[in-house]
Design an enzyme around this catalytic site. Structure first.
Site, mmCIF file in Angstrom:
data_model
loop_
_atom_site.group_PDB
_atom_site.id
_atom_site.type_symbol
_atom_site.label_atom_id
_atom_site.label_comp_id
_atom_site.label_asym_id
_atom_site.label_seq_id
_atom_site.Cartn_x
_atom_site.Cartn_y
_atom_site.Cartn_z
ATOM 1 N N THR A 1 -27.156 24.592 -22.500
ATOM 2 C CA THR A 1 -27.470 24.027 -21.343
ATOM 3 C C THR A 1 -26.836 24.686 -19.967
ATOM 4 O OG1 THR A 1 -27.184 21.714 -22.402
ATOM 5 C CG2 THR A 1 -27.679 21.761 -20.240
ATOM 6 N N GLU B 1 -12.729 25.603 -21.605
ATOM 7 C CA GLU B 1 -13.628 24.669 -20.904
ATOM 8 C C GLU B 1 -12.555 23.586 -19.910
ATOM 9 O OE1 GLU B 1 -17.702 24.879 -22.919
ATOM 10 O OE2 GLU B 1 -16.246 23.538 -23.664
#
Ligand code: 5RP
Length: 235
Positions: free
Chosen positions: A35, A109
């Protein structure tokens, strides 16, 4: 109009919608996964059209993709502070609590998300759940003593009231998966995580645990692709 978007179409639609939040001059965090890759490609198109942004990538794979699309990638140390991070998720609940790390990039992240004023999560509708835990929780651990660390992770999941605590070393003992930082990933299948904050705290106290995939109080907006288009949370 009925669109009947596939899961990949939904990811792409969410990624393209996230471009609405991008302003010239922004310092961006770029996530990892399929994504996030849709977002990088869509952003790259805008950069080719003249949009000026600077970005930090959460993985070597994302950095390579972004450079291929002409996006300027720098080290987090250079920028120190980011305006916005756009990233995918393995699961999210209605309070925008996330499980991340399916792609193994959870440490970078989380460092990047924590360094950002805002985090937008982009996902297809299969990722939106009532309660976190069906997706096994990725936990990044140091290789030294990994079996002992994995036992402690299983104990923490039980103590936090998880429905189960089945733990596996990603890739198996013969060929363990290595993160960009050279660590292992333990995947903890909890089935249901009734108290994510409690589990997060317990995991953070285990020596050998580098980071876990619960992202709590980090995402500010979710853009979810569904069969008929996209929706934003909170609405
Ligand atoms: C990588 C991640 C990804 O965001 C997560 O795995 C979702 O991946 P995809 O967008 O391919 O479904 O956390 O560490």
């Amino acid at each position: 109009m009925t669109q009947n978007l596939t899961a990949d179409d939904q990811k792409r639609a969410a990624a393209i919608k996230a471009l609405d939040h991008i302003l010239p001059g922004m310092r961006l965090g770029l996530g990892t996964g399929s994504t996030a890759a849709h977002f990088v490609r869509a952003l790259g198109q805008r950069v080719r059209e003249g949009l000026a942004v600077t970005a930090v990538a959460t993985s070597e794979a994302t950095a390579a993709l972004a450079r291929e699309f002409g996006i300027t990638i720098v080290e987090l140390n250079e920028l120190r502070h980011l305006d916005l991070t756009v990233d995918g998720a393995d699961e999210l609940d209605g309070s925008l609590r996330l499980i991340k790390g399916g792609g193994g990039a959870l440490l970078r992240e989380k460092i990047v998300a924590v360094s950002s004023d805002r985090m937008i999560v982009i996902a297809d509708e299969s990722k939106l759940v009532g309660e976190l835990g069906n997706f096994p929780l990725p936990v990044e651990i140091v290789p030294f003593g990994y079996r002992v660390t994995m036992e402690r992770i299983a104990d923490a999941a039980a103590a936090a009231g998880c429905a189960q605590n089945l733990i596996t070393l990603r890739g198996g003992e013969k060929h363990p998966f290595r993160t960009d930082g050279g660590n292992f990933i333990a995947d903890c299948d909890c089935s249901h995580i009734p108290h994510p904050e409690d589990l997060d705290t317990r995991l953070s106290f285990i020596p050998g645990v580098v980071e876990n995939g619960l992202f709590l109080d980090l995402a500010t907006v979710a853009i979810i692709g569904h069969t008929g288009g996209v929706k934003e949370l909170p609405a």
